[in-house]
Design an enzyme around this catalytic site. Structure first.
Site, PDB file in Angstrom:
ATOM      1  N   ASN A   7      39.125  56.062  44.853  1.00 30.99           N
ATOM      2  CA  ASN A   7      39.066  55.776  43.424  1.00 30.99           C
ATOM      3  C   ASN A   7      37.738  56.288  42.867  1.00 30.99           C
ATOM      4  O   ASN A   7      36.668  55.931  43.364  1.00 30.99           O
ATOM      5  CB  ASN A   7      39.207  54.271  43.206  1.00 30.99           C
ATOM      6  CG  ASN A   7      39.332  53.896  41.744  1.00 30.99           C
ATOM      7  OD1 ASN A   7      38.545  54.340  40.917  1.00 30.99           O
ATOM      8  ND2 ASN A   7      40.297  53.055  41.425  1.00 30.99           N
ATOM      9  N   ARG A  18      24.975  59.169  30.733  1.00 27.98           N
ATOM     10  CA  ARG A  18      24.175  60.202  30.089  1.00 27.98           C
ATOM     11  C   ARG A  18      25.111  61.245  29.470  1.00 27.98           C
ATOM     12  O   ARG A  18      26.268  61.364  29.873  1.00 27.98           O
ATOM     13  CB  ARG A  18      23.265  60.900  31.111  1.00 27.98           C
ATOM     14  CG  ARG A  18      22.221  59.994  31.733  1.00 27.98           C
ATOM     15  CD  ARG A  18      21.087  59.684  30.775  1.00 27.98           C
ATOM     16  NE  ARG A  18      20.005  58.961  31.435  1.00 27.98           N
ATOM     17  CZ  ARG A  18      19.936  57.638  31.538  1.00 27.98           C
ATOM     18  NH1 ARG A  18      20.911  56.884  31.063  1.00 27.98           N
ATOM     19  NH2 ARG A  18      18.909  57.064  32.137  1.00 27.98           N
ATOM     20  N   HIS A  43      41.757  55.308  36.989  1.00 30.19           N
ATOM     21  CA  HIS A  43      42.312  54.355  36.025  1.00 30.19           C
ATOM     22  C   HIS A  43      41.723  54.700  34.658  1.00 30.19           C
ATOM     23  O   HIS A  43      40.655  54.203  34.285  1.00 30.19           O
ATOM     24  CB  HIS A  43      41.939  52.932  36.436  1.00 30.19           C
ATOM     25  CG  HIS A  43      42.541  51.870  35.571  1.00 30.19           C
ATOM     26  ND1 HIS A  43      42.693  50.575  36.003  1.00 30.19           N
ATOM     27  CD2 HIS A  43      43.005  51.887  34.302  1.00 30.19           C
ATOM     28  CE1 HIS A  43      43.234  49.845  35.032  1.00 30.19           C
ATOM     29  NE2 HIS A  43      43.416  50.630  33.989  1.00 30.19           N
ATOM     30  N   ARG A  45      41.069  54.176  31.116  1.00 32.89           N
ATOM     31  CA  ARG A  45      41.213  53.089  30.145  1.00 32.89           C
ATOM     32  C   ARG A  45      41.161  53.639  28.725  1.00 32.89           C
ATOM     33  O   ARG A  45      40.639  54.744  28.500  1.00 32.89           O
ATOM     34  CB  ARG A  45      40.126  52.041  30.370  1.00 32.89           C
ATOM     35  CG  ARG A  45      40.272  51.334  31.716  1.00 32.89           C
ATOM     36  CD  ARG A  45      39.163  50.343  31.964  1.00 32.89           C
ATOM     37  NE  ARG A  45      39.284  49.739  33.282  1.00 32.89           N
ATOM     38  CZ  ARG A  45      40.018  48.661  33.561  1.00 32.89           C
ATOM     39  NH1 ARG A  45      40.689  48.059  32.595  1.00 32.89           N
ATOM     40  NH2 ARG A  45      40.089  48.174  34.786  1.00 32.89           N
ATOM     41  N   HIS A  50      34.982  55.077  31.625  1.00 35.56           N
ATOM     42  CA  HIS A  50      34.672  55.829  32.849  1.00 35.56           C
ATOM     43  C   HIS A  50      35.550  57.078  32.909  1.00 35.56           C
ATOM     44  O   HIS A  50      35.125  58.132  32.456  1.00 35.56           O
ATOM     45  CB  HIS A  50      34.745  54.957  34.114  1.00 35.56           C
ATOM     46  CG  HIS A  50      35.834  53.938  34.156  1.00 35.56           C
ATOM     47  ND1 HIS A  50      37.167  54.273  34.176  1.00 35.56           N
ATOM     48  CD2 HIS A  50      35.777  52.580  34.219  1.00 35.56           C
ATOM     49  CE1 HIS A  50      37.889  53.167  34.248  1.00 35.56           C
ATOM     50  NE2 HIS A  50      37.078  52.120  34.261  1.00 35.56           N
ATOM     51  N   GLU A  75      46.403  54.688  37.556  1.00 33.46           N
ATOM     52  CA  GLU A  75      46.531  53.255  37.295  1.00 33.46           C
ATOM     53  C   GLU A  75      46.406  52.987  35.804  1.00 33.46           C
ATOM     54  O   GLU A  75      45.631  53.663  35.109  1.00 33.46           O
ATOM     55  CB  GLU A  75      45.435  52.473  38.011  1.00 33.46           C
ATOM     56  CG  GLU A  75      45.457  52.580  39.517  1.00 33.46           C
ATOM     57  CD  GLU A  75      44.321  51.803  40.159  1.00 33.46           C
ATOM     58  OE1 GLU A  75      44.429  51.492  41.361  1.00 33.46           O
ATOM     59  OE2 GLU A  75      43.322  51.505  39.471  1.00 33.46           O
ATOM     60  N   HIS A 205      41.145  46.512  46.030  1.00 33.24           N
ATOM     61  CA  HIS A 205      40.138  45.742  45.309  1.00 33.24           C
ATOM     62  C   HIS A 205      39.198  45.046  46.294  1.00 33.24           C
ATOM     63  O   HIS A 205      39.615  44.222  47.100  1.00 33.24           O
ATOM     64  CB  HIS A 205      40.728  44.702  44.357  1.00 33.24           C
ATOM     65  CG  HIS A 205      39.892  44.534  43.112  1.00 33.24           C
ATOM     66  ND1 HIS A 205      40.001  45.361  42.022  1.00 33.24           N
ATOM     67  CD2 HIS A 205      38.886  43.688  42.826  1.00 33.24           C
ATOM     68  CE1 HIS A 205      39.125  45.004  41.091  1.00 33.24           C
ATOM     69  NE2 HIS A 205      38.422  43.998  41.563  1.00 33.24           N
ATOM     70  N   ASP A 206      37.935  45.442  46.220  1.00 34.00           N
ATOM     71  CA  ASP A 206      36.858  44.866  47.028  1.00 34.00           C
ATOM     72  C   ASP A 206      37.068  45.026  48.529  1.00 34.00           C
ATOM     73  O   ASP A 206      36.554  44.231  49.329  1.00 34.00           O
ATOM     74  CB  ASP A 206      36.634  43.393  46.677  1.00 34.00           C
ATOM     75  CG  ASP A 206      36.044  43.228  45.281  1.00 34.00           C
ATOM     76  OD1 ASP A 206      35.404  44.187  44.799  1.00 34.00           O
ATOM     77  OD2 ASP A 206      36.220  42.148  44.677  1.00 34.00           O
ATOM     78  N   HIS A 229      34.778  51.116  44.595  1.00 32.79           N
ATOM     79  CA  HIS A 229      33.437  50.537  44.483  1.00 32.79           C
ATOM     80  C   HIS A 229      32.682  50.608  45.809  1.00 32.79           C
ATOM     81  O   HIS A 229      31.531  51.078  45.862  1.00 32.79           O
ATOM     82  CB  HIS A 229      33.531  49.088  44.000  1.00 32.79           C
ATOM     83  CG  HIS A 229      32.202  48.459  43.755  1.00 32.79           C
ATOM     84  ND1 HIS A 229      31.491  48.653  42.588  1.00 32.79           N
ATOM     85  CD2 HIS A 229      31.428  47.657  44.531  1.00 32.79           C
ATOM     86  CE1 HIS A 229      30.352  47.993  42.654  1.00 32.79           C
ATOM     87  NE2 HIS A 229      30.282  47.372  43.821  1.00 32.79           N
TER      88      HIS A 229
END
Length: 252
Positions: A7, A18, A43, A45, A50, A75, A205-206, A229
Site C-alpha cells: 500500500n 511539499r 486508496h 480519497r 495522499h 480501495e 491493517h496494522d 504503514h
C-alpha cells in the site's frame, strides 16, 4: 503462498507535504515490484490527501506495461465518483471500505446487511466490468455469509485490533476471532456459490513483521495481505527493496 500487496498511501502522503514530485509513488512502486511484491494497493480519497487520481492511472500504466501478472487493488467507498474511477482504471481487484471521507484511515468493517442497498448494485456493476470485489469486514463470523450473499468474491479481514494489541493475551483473543471469521468465509463461499471454490480471505491493517507470521499460521490459505504503514516505517530502516523481501518471507 500469501500474496503481498504494498500500500503506497503513506508514500503519497509524504510527497504531498511539499509542492514537489518526490518521493515518486511510481518509482517506489517499481522498487517494491522489482523486490518481489505481488501487487500494489492504493486508496484514493475524495480530498486526495495522499493518493491522487493521476497516481491511479500512472500506476495502471506501470503495472500493465512493465509488470504483467502483478495485481492492482483499489480501495474506497462505493460512491458514484469512485465507481467511475474504478471502471476507468480497471484494477484486478476493488476493495470496498465503509469509510467516511473525513476518516484518517479505515477503522472498521462493513455492516453488510445495513448497507445491502449500497453494496449489492455496486458489486454487480464491478463484476459486470470484470473486476474482482472484496469487502472490508470486522472479525465477525456472521459477516462472510452476508458478503457472499451480496456477491463479493473475497473479504478483507480488518486486522487493526489484532495488530494494535500490545498484550499477548489480548492479541490471542483477536487472532482467534480472525481465524473463526476466515473459517466462516470458506463455508459461506461454498454454501453461496457451489462449485466455485469458496470465499477467499484477504487481510490488512496494522500488520507488521512480528504479527504477520502468527496470522499466516492461523490462516494458512490467506490469499493476500495489504500492508502500507509498517512497510513504509520499516523501509526507513532497511530500504524499500529489503523491506519487501522481509515481508515476502513473512508471507511464505
Amino acid at each position: 503462498m500469501t500474496h503481498l500487496s504494498v500500500n503506497l498511501n503513506a508514500i503519497a502522503f509524504l510527497r504531498n507535504r511539499r509542492s514537489v514530485p518526490w518521493p515518486s509513488v511510481v518509482d517506489i512502486a517499481r522498487i517494491a515490484l522489482d523486490a518481489g511484491a505481488d501487487g500494489i494497493t492504493v486508496h484514493p480519497r475524495p480530498d486526495e490527501r495522499h493518493i491522487r487520481r493521476t497516481d491511479v492511472f500512472e500506476l495502471v500504466t506501470l503495472l500493465r506495461q512493465d509488470y504483467p501478472g502483478r495485481e492492482f487493488n483499489l480501495e474506497g467507498y462505493p460512491s458514484e465518483d469512485f465507481l467511475t474511477l474504478v471502471e476507468r482504471a480497471h484494477p484486478d481487484q476493488v476493495t470496498f471500505v465503509p469509510d467516511d471521507p473525513l476518516q484518517a484511515t479505515s477503522d472498521h468493517g462493513w455492516n453488510i446487511e445495513a448497507n445491502r442497498a449500497v453494496l449489492a448494485p455496486a458489486i454487480s456493476r464491478m463484476k459486470a466490468a470484470g473486476i474482482r470485489v472484496s469487502l472490508f469486514i470486522n472479525a465477525d463470523p456472521s459477516a462472510p455469509a452476508a458478503a457472499a450473499s451480496v456477491g463479493a468474491d473475497r473479504v478483507e479481514l480488518y486486522t487493526g485490533p489484532y495488530g494494535g494489541a500490545l498484550k499477548a493475551e489480548v492479541q490471542a483473543v483477536h487472532l482467534a476471532a480472525l481465524k473463526e471469521t476466515a473459517d466462516a468465509a470458506r463455508a459461506a463461499g461454498h454454501n453461496a456459490r457451489p462449485g466455485q471454490g469458496g470465499l477467499q480471505v484477504n487481510a490488512g491493517h496494522d500488520l507488521n513483521l512480528i504479527n504477520l507470521p502468527p496470522l499466516k499460521h492461523a490462516i494458512p490459505d490467506l490469499a493476500e495481505v495489504s500492508i502500507g504503514h509498517a512497510i513504509t516505517a520499516d523501509a526507513l530502516v532497511y530500504g524499500m527493496a529489503e523491506t519487501v523481501r522481509h515481508y515476502k518471507v513473512a508471507c511464505s
